[in-house]
Design an enzyme around this catalytic site. Structure first.
Site, short mmCIF file in Angstrom:
data_model
loop_
_atom_site.label_atom_id
_atom_site.label_comp_id
_atom_site.label_asym_id
_atom_site.label_seq_id
_atom_site.Cartn_x
_atom_site.Cartn_y
_atom_site.Cartn_z
N LYS A 33 -14.87 63.98 -29.62
CA LYS A 33 -13.89 63.60 -28.59
C LYS A 33 -12.52 63.86 -29.21
O LYS A 33 -11.97 63.03 -29.92
CB LYS A 33 -14.07 62.12 -28.23
CG LYS A 33 -13.63 61.72 -26.84
CD LYS A 33 -12.19 62.02 -26.50
CE LYS A 33 -11.19 61.11 -27.15
NZ LYS A 33 -9.79 61.57 -26.99
N GLU A 65 -6.65 64.26 -26.50
CA GLU A 65 -6.39 64.84 -25.18
C GLU A 65 -5.04 65.54 -25.14
O GLU A 65 -4.71 66.20 -24.17
CB GLU A 65 -6.48 63.76 -24.08
CG GLU A 65 -5.46 62.64 -24.13
CD GLU A 65 -5.86 61.50 -25.09
OE1 GLU A 65 -6.44 61.78 -26.16
OE2 GLU A 65 -5.54 60.34 -24.78
N ARG A 66 -4.24 65.39 -26.23
CA ARG A 66 -2.94 66.04 -26.23
C ARG A 66 -3.03 67.50 -26.65
O ARG A 66 -2.16 68.30 -26.33
CB ARG A 66 -1.97 65.26 -27.11
CG ARG A 66 -1.52 64.00 -26.39
CD ARG A 66 -0.57 63.19 -27.20
NE ARG A 66 -1.29 62.22 -28.01
CZ ARG A 66 -0.70 61.39 -28.85
NH1 ARG A 66 0.59 61.43 -29.02
NH2 ARG A 66 -1.40 60.53 -29.56
N GLU A 83 5.05 53.18 -39.15
CA GLU A 83 4.79 54.62 -39.27
C GLU A 83 5.53 55.30 -38.12
O GLU A 83 5.19 55.09 -36.95
CB GLU A 83 3.28 54.90 -39.16
CG GLU A 83 2.96 56.37 -39.31
CD GLU A 83 1.48 56.69 -39.11
OE1 GLU A 83 0.87 56.12 -38.19
OE2 GLU A 83 0.95 57.49 -39.89
N CYS A 124 -0.70 62.50 -41.76
CA CYS A 124 -0.99 61.16 -42.30
C CYS A 124 -0.70 61.11 -43.79
O CYS A 124 -0.65 60.04 -44.37
CB CYS A 124 -2.44 60.80 -42.05
SG CYS A 124 -3.55 61.84 -42.96
N PHE A 141 -4.23 64.07 -32.71
CA PHE A 141 -3.60 65.32 -32.29
C PHE A 141 -3.08 66.14 -33.47
O PHE A 141 -2.87 67.34 -33.35
CB PHE A 141 -2.44 65.03 -31.32
CG PHE A 141 -1.18 64.58 -32.01
CD1 PHE A 141 -0.29 65.51 -32.54
CD2 PHE A 141 -0.87 63.23 -32.14
CE1 PHE A 141 0.87 65.10 -33.20
CE2 PHE A 141 0.28 62.81 -32.79
CZ PHE A 141 1.15 63.75 -33.32
N SER A 195 -4.46 56.41 -35.19
CA SER A 195 -3.50 55.35 -35.53
C SER A 195 -4.23 54.04 -35.85
O SER A 195 -5.39 53.85 -35.47
CB SER A 195 -2.52 55.15 -34.37
OG SER A 195 -3.24 54.84 -33.21
P1 NAD Z 1 -4.20 57.94 -31.65
O1 NAD Z 1 -4.72 56.72 -32.30
O2 NAD Z 1 -3.24 57.79 -30.53
O3 NAD Z 1 -5.42 58.82 -31.08
C1 NAD Z 1 -6.54 59.13 -31.85
C2 NAD Z 1 -7.75 59.23 -30.94
O4 NAD Z 1 -8.01 57.95 -30.34
C3 NAD Z 1 -7.57 60.22 -29.79
O5 NAD Z 1 -8.75 60.95 -29.63
C4 NAD Z 1 -7.29 59.32 -28.59
O6 NAD Z 1 -7.75 59.85 -27.38
C5 NAD Z 1 -8.05 58.05 -28.94
N1 NAD Z 1 -7.42 56.85 -28.37
C6 NAD Z 1 -6.08 56.63 -28.21
N2 NAD Z 1 -5.88 55.40 -27.68
C7 NAD Z 1 -7.09 54.84 -27.50
C8 NAD Z 1 -7.52 53.58 -27.00
N3 NAD Z 1 -6.65 52.67 -26.57
N4 NAD Z 1 -8.85 53.33 -26.96
C9 NAD Z 1 -9.74 54.25 -27.40
N5 NAD Z 1 -9.38 55.46 -27.87
C10 NAD Z 1 -8.07 55.76 -27.94
O7 NAD Z 1 -3.59 58.85 -32.82
P2 NAD Z 1 -2.73 60.18 -32.68
O8 NAD Z 1 -1.37 59.83 -32.18
O9 NAD Z 1 -3.50 61.23 -31.97
O10 NAD Z 1 -2.65 60.64 -34.21
C11 NAD Z 1 -1.67 60.19 -35.09
C12 NAD Z 1 -2.19 59.05 -35.95
O11 NAD Z 1 -3.34 59.47 -36.67
C13 NAD Z 1 -1.19 58.61 -37.01
O12 NAD Z 1 -1.21 57.21 -37.10
C14 NAD Z 1 -1.73 59.23 -38.29
O13 NAD Z 1 -1.37 58.58 -39.47
C15 NAD Z 1 -3.19 59.12 -38.04
N6 NAD Z 1 -3.94 60.03 -38.88
C16 NAD Z 1 -4.61 59.50 -39.94
C17 NAD Z 1 -5.31 60.33 -40.80
C18 NAD Z 1 -6.03 59.77 -41.98
O14 NAD Z 1 -6.83 60.47 -42.55
N7 NAD Z 1 -5.81 58.53 -42.36
C19 NAD Z 1 -5.33 61.72 -40.58
C20 NAD Z 1 -4.64 62.23 -39.47
C21 NAD Z 1 -3.95 61.36 -38.63
#
Ligand code: NAD
Length: 505
Positions: free
Chosen positions: A178, A181-182, A388, A286, A154, A231
């Site tokens: 994909k 969804e937020r 985090e 991140c 998100f 994450s």
């Molecule tokens: P998230 O992991 O909750 O979601 C990321 C994606 O995964 C979304 O599209 C979501 O729909 C999907 N997802 C969530 N739960 C899932 C599951 N159980 N099974 C399959 N798919 C699932 O992350 P977020 O809260 O949207 O974003 C924040 C996180 O992203 C933080 O940890 C941040 O550090 C990380 N991030 C990392 C980078 C990097 O380059 N390392 C860059 C941006 C964000």
């Protein structure tokens, strides 16, 4: 109760906006008000397969379009993105909560990847060796993977998708995005612009959804590669599941970025850097700095003296209010989770110097706000140090010397970014060399590589071998093939049963 009919964000498949048919929906908040602004259709496995089928059909033609022709679409997309920057930035801010200027900055960072991708034909050139044996030539080429998918978080709803799809598409793949969804609206907006730029239908598809959509992408045999940003726990699951189904996977994950402040650092520069890097985008980056490691009590005291008044006067508010420096966090759940971490830090015995829990913004009382917060005297045993938090909560750890600071950086499970602030070249060079971290800054708090370099972390901040965009992005989205040929075809050397040394084919 709010009974107004809410707009529903659908999918974008085969060049068309399509409404969802699964009957499942997610809430999309306006983080500033805390209200549900619209809903998003959550795709069923069948709907995702429809997108995969469209992408597979489009691949047949797209992979054969010469690279120099493919990137013409990206040149036009770049122009459209610039023309529509304000509208896209406001849309982004309305669903994410970050200020419009910050949103524009992030779109511009995505645009730079588009510009990089316009030059990809240069990176798709193969290598050729003439005469590796008598009449034998050898050349290696890079071919597209095929249908590939991107699963995005998100926090950068325009930039992170643009780390992926422009590169993948320029390399001759077709793509299924994909998004989170937020905040799903930016993805659909960008896909429509790509169609307007002349991209054939089915080359870029967007499916909104949750685990069901993701699992379908991870297990469907047509999908050849998966790029993930999000994450760590989810990323590790995506990496393992995708690999178990024979896909190439890159999963860029969570972070806890440390900024080391040496006694000789310019304290004015340090404090400016901390303010932007810890509290910009409400800490939902991140590459945000979430830990400052001050070397020596005197350094820490001098830093806090200047830092605390700046934190206390940071202007927090809605993305469209004048002069706002920091907006809300993404959802009411995120707000409550972050406040829970502040409670935890107090229980753990850290010194809460500025407390953002009780903030209230006039006119936005139900908004998802957490005020800028700083803890001093945090230790490496505390949850607020290890986890985090992904919000505007900064931990200050005091150490006695440089080696202790470096060990903290290296011992943390995450390895995305880090920075050192110093005026000493020896220390800076040593830190750059020995930090076990993917992206390192010297007097640069958020060392995000430009589009023609590649972005990625170490340790539990990345699963897979490839970073994103730049040369690594091209490697990820292409497969190497090496072709060896003999001409004239009439050369006869008889049947050969034994391996020969190179050059003796
Ligand atoms: P998230 O992991 O909750 O979601 C990321 C994606 O995964 C979304 O599209 C979501 O729909 C999907 N997802 C969530 N739960 C899932 C599951 N159980 N099974 C399959 N798919 C699932 O992350 P977020 O809260 O949207 O974003 C924040 C996180 O992203 C933080 O940890 C941040 O550090 C990380 N991030 C990392 C980078 C990097 O380059 N390392 C860059 C941006 C964000």
């Amino acid at each position: 109760m709010d009974t107004a009919v809410k707009e529903v964000v659908g999918h974008y498949i085969g060049g068309q906006t399509v409404s969802g048919s699964s009957g499942r929906f997610g809430d999309v908040y306006n983080p500033a008000t805390g209200d549900v602004a619209r809903t998003v259709a959550l795709a069923s496995a069948d709907e995702v397969r429809r997108a995969i089928d469209n992408a597979a059909e489009a691949l047949v033609g797209w992979a054969e379009v010469p690279p120099a022709r493919r990137v013409q679409v990206l040149y036009r997309y770049r122009e459209l993105l610039i023309q529509n920057m304000d509208e896209l930035a406001r849309l982004l801010s309305s669903e994410h909560g970050k200020t419009v200027e910050d949103a524009k900055g992030s779109i511009t960072r995505g645009l730079e990847v588009v510009e990089f991708a316009c030059g990809i034909p240069q990176l798709l050139k193969g290598e050729f060796s003439e005469g590796v044996a008598g009449g034998v030539d050898s050349w290696s080429m890079r071919q597209p993977l095929g249908v590939v998918a991107g699963i995005t978080p998100f926090n950068f709803p325009a930039m992170v998708p643009m780390w992926m799809f422009p590169v993948a598409i320029a390399c001759g793949n077709t793509f299924i995005l994909k998004p989170s969804e937020r905040n799903p609206s930016c993805a659909a907006y960008m896909a429509r612009l790509m169609t307007e730029a002349g991209l054939p239908d089915g080359v870029l598809n967007v499916v909104n959804g949750d685990k069901e959509a993701v699992d379908t992408l991870l297990t469907d045999p047509t999908v050849q590669g998966v790029s993930f940003v999000g994450s760590t726990n989810v990323g590790e699951y995506i990496y393992r599941t995708g690999c178990a189904h024979g896909k190439r996977v890159q999963a860029l994950c969570g972070a806890k970025n440390h900024m080391v402040v040496m006694p000789d650092a310019d304290m004015g520069q340090v404090v400016d850097a901390i303010m932007g890097a810890a509290y910009g985008s409400a800490g939902e980056r991140c590459m945000a700095i979430s830990v400052v490691v001050a070397v020596g009590d005197d350094t820490a005291d001098r830093m806090m003296e200047q830092l605390v008044p700046r934190i206390e006067t940071l202007k927090v508010g809605a993305y469209d209010q004048d002069g706002v420096e920091m907006g809300p966090v993404i959802t009411p759940d995120a707000r409550d989770r972050i406040k829970g971490y502040i409670d935890r830090g107090v229980e753990e015995g850290a010194d809460l110097v500025v407390d953002g829990r009780d903030i209230s913004i006039s006119g936005y009382e139900a908004g998802c706000f957490v005020g800028a917060t700083v803890f001093d005297r945090v230790t490496s045993k505390m949850d607020i140090y290890r986890d985090e938090i992904f919000g505007p909560v900064l931990s200050v750890v005091r150490v006695d010397n440089y080696e202790e600071a470096l060990n903290l950086v290296n011992d943390h499970e995450y390895g995305n970014g880090t920075a050192i602030f110093t005026r000493d070249g020896d220390t800076a060079r040593d830190f750059g060399h020995r930090a076990r971290i993917g992206m390192v800054g010297v007097n640069v708090p958020i060392p995000v590589p430009l589009a023609f370099h590649s972005f990625g972390g170490w340790k539990r901040s990345l699963f897979g071998d490839h970073y994103m965009h730049g040369p690594e992005g091209v490697r990820f989205y292409t497969r190497m093939k090496t072709l060896t040929s003999r001409w004239p075809s009439g050369i006869k050397e008889g049947a050969v049963f034994n391996f020969k040394a190179g050059g003796e084919h």
